[in-house]
Design an enzyme around this catalytic site. Structure first.
Site, short mmCIF file in Angstrom:
data_model
loop_
_atom_site.label_atom_id
_atom_site.label_comp_id
_atom_site.label_asym_id
_atom_site.label_seq_id
_atom_site.Cartn_x
_atom_site.Cartn_y
_atom_site.Cartn_z
N ARG A 1 6.28 4.06 19.93
CA ARG A 1 5.65 3.03 19.11
C ARG A 1 6.66 2.02 18.60
NH1 ARG A 1 2.17 4.48 13.66
NH2 ARG A 1 1.35 2.39 13.23
N GLU B 1 0.83 -1.20 0.00
CA GLU B 1 0.00 0.00 0.00
C GLU B 1 0.87 1.25 0.00
OE1 GLU B 1 -3.44 1.82 2.91
OE2 GLU B 1 -3.39 -0.37 2.57
N ARG C 1 4.47 -2.31 10.95
CA ARG C 1 5.69 -1.52 10.82
C ARG C 1 5.40 -0.34 9.89
NH1 ARG C 1 6.91 -6.67 9.94
NH2 ARG C 1 7.33 -6.40 7.72
N GLY C 2 4.38 0.43 10.27
CA GLY C 2 3.96 1.52 9.41
C GLY C 2 5.02 2.60 9.29
N ARG C 3 5.29 3.00 8.08
CA ARG C 3 6.26 4.07 7.83
C ARG C 3 5.52 5.38 7.55
NH1 ARG C 3 8.83 -0.64 6.58
NH2 ARG C 3 11.12 -0.68 6.82
N GLU C 4 4.79 5.84 8.56
CA GLU C 4 3.98 7.04 8.39
C GLU C 4 4.81 8.30 8.57
OE1 GLU C 4 3.22 4.73 10.73
OE2 GLU C 4 1.13 4.07 10.54
N GLU D 1 -3.23 10.22 2.87
CA GLU D 1 -4.42 10.28 3.71
C GLU D 1 -4.57 11.71 4.25
OE1 GLU D 1 -5.25 5.92 5.61
OE2 GLU D 1 -3.74 7.15 6.61
N TRP E 1 -10.17 7.57 15.06
CA TRP E 1 -8.72 7.79 15.11
C TRP E 1 -8.23 9.05 14.41
CZ3 TRP E 1 -5.50 8.13 10.80
CH2 TRP E 1 -6.10 7.82 9.57
N THR F 1 1.44 10.41 4.71
CA THR F 1 1.85 9.43 3.70
C THR F 1 2.25 8.14 4.41
OG1 THR F 1 4.15 10.23 3.70
CG2 THR F 1 2.65 11.18 2.07
#
Length: 344
Positions: free
Chosen positions: A288, A110, A138-141, A114, A205, A128
């Protein structure tokens, strides 16, 4: 709010002008909605323009809405101009993204823009995300404030995805670059994806961690999409060749395009945007992610800026007595440092 946005908007416009003057324009052909997309859900809340080249997606009491590309893509350049809803938008999420979650449920890829709404008088923020092979834990936000008012007029948002690089663009200015590396491993998106646009209720959220919910008194929430562009390798599902073999020619065309090349001017514009407007980075979020991602470039100067939470840590205001001490210290005995920082 408009007054506070003027300097940032002016600087961003200047950066766009400089980049445009020093690099070739993208000049990406756009398409009619029905030539590349189809409704995904909430079809009654999808309104095409009279010429079919733009579309509104609506969130109201009954439903959100969204659309999906008619084809799967393996690499390419995908863009659209978006105008976001106005007034009170807390809990509203508008997204323009690529995903294959409907095909690979447990190991999907993905790439996201957003847009996260806010309470009345507060600005939208954009996030992003990069997920590869099911790496949702392991979100790379990264999250940014926008240097313009996205409710007044449309701005262009683009995603470049190649075998080696991912670049997120706003108005032809790169804001984030992710390079494939050994350290990143299988977290780099590697399977064909569809392109989506949605508007939905993210009350649990999206705004202050769910503190502020959608208020449907301000509905309908409408987001405008135009300048639709899908430039990549459309996969033929009947073709027995693997995706990389099918897409050799299209990949070569993508890699040679102006949007795949970050010139020194564009790189400086990207760094300037990130310094001024990035308000959250996963690379600095020790709460996190106690162990920093191996592909993160951690800068010592930014550790204090982002703190342990990954969020920008603004300097606390000093009481009047402390201000007097500080001025007196500058006059002769040294500056009294401020104590404490507050998370945003």
């Amino acid at each position: 709010m408009a007054i506070s946005l003027i300097p940032a908007a002016f600087l961003f416009a200047a950066a766009v002008a400089i980049a445009a003057a020093n690099t070739p324009a993208f000049n990406v052909p756009t398409i009619a909605f029905d030539d590349g997309y189809a409704p995904l859900f909430g079809e009654r809340n999808i309104v095409r323009s009279p010429d079919g080249r733009a579309v509104k997606i609506i969130l109201n009491h009954d439903s959100g809405s969204g659309f999906i590309s008619s084809d799967l893509y393996y690499h390419g350049f995908f863009s659209t101009s978006i105008k976001l809803p106005s007034e009170y938008t807390a809990g509203v999420v508008v997204a323009f993204y690529m995903s294959n979650g409907d095909i690979f449920e447990k190991d999907h890829d993905e790439l996201d823009f957003e847009f996260l709404g806010n309470v009345l008088g507060r600005e939208w923020r954009v996030q992003t995300n990069v997920y590869g092979n099911g790496s949702t834990s392991r979100g790379r936000e990264e999250r940014y404030r926008l240097p313009f008012d996205p409710m007044v007029e449309a701005h262009l948002y683009s995603i470049l995805w190649t075998n080696t690089t991912i670049i997120f663009y706003i108005d032809d200015i790169p804001i984030r670059e992710v390079k494939r590396s050994r350290a990143m491993g299988g977290d780099f998106p590697s399977k064909p994806m569809l392109v989506y646009a949605t508007i939905w209720d993210g009350s649990n959220w999206a705004t202050s961690g769910g503190k502020h919910k959608i208020n449907y008194k301000f509905a309908p929430f409408t987001s405008d999409f135009s300048d639709l562009a899908l430039r990549g390798c459309r996969l033929d599902p009947i073709q027995p060749l693997p995706a990389d073999a099918q897409c050799l020619e299209a990949d070569a065309e993508t890699n040679a395009a102006a949007y795949s090349i970050i010139t020194p001017v564009k790189r400086e514009a990207m760094l300037r945007f990130r310094r001024r407007h990035m308000i959250y980075s996963f690379c600095y979020d020790r709460l996190r992610y106690p162990v920093t991602f191996p592909d993160c470039e951690v800068l010592e100067a930014e550790k204090v800026k982002f703190g342990n939470s990954g969020h920008v840590m603004p300097q606390q205001k000093l009481p009047a007595s402390r201000h007097r001490l500080r001025r007196r210290g500058r006059a002769g005995r040294g500056v009294v440092p401020a104590k404490g920082r507050a998370e945003v």
